[in-house]
Design an enzyme around this catalytic site. Structure first.
Site, PDB file in Angstrom:
ATOM      1  N   GLU A  26      10.408  16.302  80.476  1.00  0.00           N
ATOM      2  CA  GLU A  26      10.581  17.692  80.902  1.00  0.00           C
ATOM      3  C   GLU A  26       9.807  18.591  79.948  1.00  0.00           C
ATOM      4  OE1 GLU A  26      14.693  18.766  81.370  1.00  0.00           O
ATOM      5  OE2 GLU A  26      14.226  20.846  81.887  1.00  0.00           O
ATOM      6  N   ASN A  71      16.022  21.296  84.282  1.00  0.00           N
ATOM      7  CA  ASN A  71      16.316  22.718  84.452  1.00  0.00           C
ATOM      8  C   ASN A  71      15.030  23.560  84.464  1.00  0.00           C
ATOM      9  OD1 ASN A  71      19.016  22.024  84.402  1.00  0.00           O
ATOM     10  ND2 ASN A  71      19.293  22.533  82.244  1.00  0.00           N
ATOM     11  N   GLU A 172      19.526  19.724  89.981  1.00  0.00           N
ATOM     12  CA  GLU A 172      20.903  20.175  89.702  1.00  0.00           C
ATOM     13  C   GLU A 172      21.204  21.531  90.328  1.00  0.00           C
ATOM     14  OE1 GLU A 172      21.685  19.808  85.456  1.00  0.00           O
ATOM     15  OE2 GLU A 172      21.765  17.627  85.625  1.00  0.00           O
ATOM     16  N   GLU A 291      18.937  10.932  85.916  1.00  0.00           N
ATOM     17  CA  GLU A 291      19.205  11.335  84.520  1.00  0.00           C
ATOM     18  C   GLU A 291      20.410  10.548  84.048  1.00  0.00           C
ATOM     19  OE1 GLU A 291      19.332  15.506  83.405  1.00  0.00           O
ATOM     20  OE2 GLU A 291      17.897  16.008  84.985  1.00  0.00           O
TER      21      GLU A 291
HETATM   22  O1  AHR Z   1      17.878  16.281  80.420  1.00  0.00           O
HETATM   23  C1  AHR Z   1      18.270  17.521  79.919  1.00  0.00           C
HETATM   24  C2  AHR Z   1      18.832  18.426  81.008  1.00  0.00           C
HETATM   25  O2  AHR Z   1      20.043  17.882  81.473  1.00  0.00           O
HETATM   26  C3  AHR Z   1      18.013  18.572  82.253  1.00  0.00           C
HETATM   27  O3  AHR Z   1      17.070  19.582  82.143  1.00  0.00           O
HETATM   28  C4  AHR Z   1      19.032  18.930  83.293  1.00  0.00           C
HETATM   29  O4  AHR Z   1      18.666  18.499  84.571  1.00  0.00           O
HETATM   30  C5  AHR Z   1      20.306  18.289  82.792  1.00  0.00           C
HETATM   31  O5  AHR Z   1      21.362  19.188  82.801  1.00  0.00           O
END
Ligand code: AHR
Length: 503
Positions: A26, A71, A172, A291
Site C-alpha cells: 500500500e 485505505n 473496506e 488482508e
Molecule cells: O493494512 C493496513 C490497513 O488495514 C489497510 O489499509 C486497511 O485496508 C486495513 O484496515
C-alpha cells in the site's frame, strides 16, 4: 503428549491456487518509499528499486501483490501515478495523513512487479470516485491501443498493456474510517455498476467485492448478504480481512486465535452460498482473504518510537517488529487458509515491506527477514499442489477466549507432479513436545526429505537489523519413516514443515 495425523492421497480438500500466497503493498508508511523504492540506495537498480528487497521478495516466491491500498485507495486518483513524473501532483493522503508525492504509481509498480517475479492485483477507488474512473483506469491498463486511455499509456512509454487480471472493487467500504464509506446497499449498487463497466472494457478480468473489514463489525454477515444481492452475478470473490493481537501477553490464547479465523471463513462461505440461492446463481463465489496478519506492536501504548507528524512524506508507520510467537500465529493462519483451499482462492499477507511486513528495511541501510517471513516462505515454497484432508487426534486446551483448542494444528499438501507431500504442523503447547505419527500408507515409496523446525526459547525473540538471525528455521527436525508411518517429534511451541518425497 501424543498426536496422530491421518491423511490420504485421495481425500482432497481442493486445488491450491497460487494466489493464496499473495501479499500486499500500500502507499503507506515506508512500504513504497524507503521500502521497494529508494533511488539513492546502494542496491538501487536503474529505476530506483532496491535490489536487496527484490531478492527477499523473490525468496518468498510471491505470486500476486495487491496494490495500491488499502485505505489509501479510497482517496486515490490513479492518473496521478502515470505519465511524466515532473508533472505529477503532490497530494494529501487523507487515509494515513501523509503527503503522497506520486513518484511511484501504476506505471512504475507494474515494472517492479515484473522484476520481483509477481503479478499485480489492482484496486479501484470506490470511495471518492466510482464507475467512470474505474472504466478509464482499466482501459489505460488492459486495452491494447486505439482509444483515449490506452493511447495515453502508449504515449507514457508502455506499448504493451499491463493486463492486470484481478481487480478489487474498493477497500473496506463498510468501515466508518474509510474515505466515503458506504452502506451495504450503496456499496452493492456501486460495485455492480463498476463491475459491469469494467467487464465491458475487459471481459477476462476477475473481480473482488469488499466483504466486511472484519468479523467483529456490527454489520458482519448482513453486509455480505446485502451487497451480494446487488452484485452476485458480476463479481467472483468476496474479501475478508483479519489481524490478530496479543496485548494481554497471553500466548496460549493468542495461538488459539485461528479458531476465530476458521469460523470467519466458514461464515463467509455460508453467506456467499446463501446469496447464491437468493440470486439463483450458477457460479460459486470464492473468497479472497486479502488482508491477514498479526498487527498490534506498533499500536502498543509502551511503543517508545517517536510519534509520527501529520503530512510527512513516507514516515515509519505500522512498523511492527515481529516476535517468535507472531511467527507461530502466522503459521497457524497459513494452515487455516490451506484447510479452506476449496473456497479461499486468493489470500494476501498484509503487508510485504516495512508496514506490518515480513521484510524490513532501514532507509539507506540493510534489508532483513522478520520472524513471520519464514512460515510464509515455507508455505509458498512447499505448499503448492492439492490440499489434503487431515484428521488430527491430540489433546486440547481451553484459553481465555476459546475452548477445545487442539494443541496440534496441521495441513497437508500433495504435489503430484513433483511427487512430494508436505505436512505443515504447529505445536501450540508451551510445555510439551508431541510424539506424532503421520499415516503415509497411501504414499507408497515416499520417504523423508527434510523436517524443518522453527523454535525458540523466548516467545518475544525478534529479528532486527543488528541481530537478523535470532529466529530462523533449521533443518533439524526428528522424523523417521517406517512401514508407511512417519514418527515425528514436534517440539513445544514449534512450526514444522515435514517434507516427504518419492524415492
Ligand atoms: O493494512 C493496513 C490497513 O488495514 C489497510 O489499509 C486497511 O485496508 C486495513 O484496515
Amino acid at each position: 503428549m501424543n498426536a496422530k495425523i491421518s491423511l490420504n492421497k485421495d481425500y482432497v480438500i481442493g486445488k491450491i491456487e497460487p494466489g493464496i500466497y499473495g501479499s500486499f503493498i500500500e502507499h503507506l508508511g515506508r512500504a513504497v518509499y524507503g521500502g521497494i523504492y529508494e533511488p539513492n540506495h546502494p542496491t538501487a537498480d536503474d529505476m530506483g528499486f532496491r535490489r536487496d528487497v527484490i531478492e527477499l521478495v523473490r525468496a518468498l516466491d510471491v505470486p500476486i501483490v495487491r496494490y495500491p491500498g488499502g485505505n489509501f485507495v479510497s482517496g486515490y486518483n490513479w492518473e496521478d501515478g502515470t505519465g511524466p513524473r515532473a508533472l505529477r501532483p503532490r497530494r494529501r493522503d487523507l487515509a494515513w495523513q501523509t503527503i503522497e508525492t506520486n513518484e511511484i504509481g501504476t506505471d512504475e509498480f507494474q515494472e517492479w512487479a515484473k522484476r520481483a517475479g509477481t503479478e499485480v492485483m489492482m484496486a479501484v477507488n470506490l470511495g471518492t470516485r466510482g464507475p467512470d474512473e474505474a472504466r478509464n483506469f482499466i482501459e489505460y491498463c488492459n486495452l491494447d491501443s486505439g482509444t483515449y486511455y490506452s493511447d495515453m499509456r502508449v504515449k507514457n512509454g508502455f506499448r504493451e498493456p499491463f493486463k492486470f487480471k484481478k481487480w478489487c472493487l474498493g477497500n473496506e467500504m463498510d468501515g466508518p474510517w474509510q474515505i466515503c464509506s458506504k452502506t451495504a446497499d450503496e456499496y452493492g449498487r456501486i460495485a455492480y455498476e463498476t463491475a459491469k463497466l469494467m467487464r465491458m472494457i475487459d471481459p477476462d478480468i476477475e473481480l473482488i467485492a469488499c466483504g466486511s473489514s472484519g468479523s467483529g463489525m456490527n454489520t458482519f454477515g448482513t453486509w455480505e448478504a446485502t451487497m451480494l444481492k446487488h452484485c452476485y452475478n458480476e463479481v467472483d470473490y468476496v474479501s475478508l480481512h483479519t489481524y490478530y493481537a496479543n496485548y494481554e501477553k497471553d500466548t496460549k490464547n493468542f495461538l488459539a486465535r485461528t479458531m476465530d479465523m476458521d469460523h470467519f471463513i466458514k461464515s463467509v462461505v455460508a453467506t456467499c452460498d446463501y446469496a447464491k440461492a437468493v440470486a439463483r446463481g450458477k457460479k460459486t463465489i470464492n473468497l479472497s482473504f486479502d488482508e491477514w496478519n498479526v498487527w498490534y506492536h506498533s499500536n502498543e501504548p509502551d511503543d517508545t518510537r517517536p510519534k509520527i507528524e501529520r503530512w510527512d512524506i513516507a514516515p515509519g508507520q505500522l512498523e511492527d517488529v515481529y516476535t517468535f510467537e507472531d511467527a507461530l500465529v502466522a503459521g497457524a493462519m497459513l494452515i487455516t487458509l490451506l484447510r479452506h483451499a476449496d473456497r479461499v482462492k486468493i489470500a494476501c499477507l498484509a503487508q510485504l515491506v516495512n508496514v506490518i511486513a515480513p521484510i524490513m528495511t532501514r532507509t539507506g541501510g540493510s534489508a532483513w527477514a522478520q520472524t513471520i517471513f519464514y512460515p510464509y516462505m515455507h508455505a509458498s515454497k512447499y505448499g503448492r499442489g492439492t490440499a489434503l484432508l487431515t484428521k488430527v487426534e491430540c489433546d486440547r486446551y481451553d484459553s481465555r477466549d476459546f475452548t477445545d483448542v487442539p494443541y496440534i494444528d496441521s495441513a497437508a499438501v500433495y504435489n503430484e507432479e513433483k511427487e512430494e507431500l508436505t505436512v505443515f504442523a504447529l505445536n501450540r503447547s508451551l510445555d510439551d513436545h508431541a510424539v506424532t505419527t503421520i499415516d503415509l500408507r497411501s504414499f507408497e515409496g515416499y520417504d523423508l526429505c527434510e523436517h524443518i523446525t522453527l523454535t525458540h526459547d523466548d516467545v518475544y525473540a525478534a529479528n532486527t537489523e543488528a541481530n537478523p538471525w535470532q529466529v530462523t528455521p533449521k533443518s533439524n527436525g526428528e522424523t523417521k519413516v517406517s512401514s508407511g508411518v512417519a514418527h515425528s517429534i514436534l517440539p513445544k511451541l514449534s512450526w514444522n514443515v515435514i517434507r516427504f518425497k518419492k524415492i
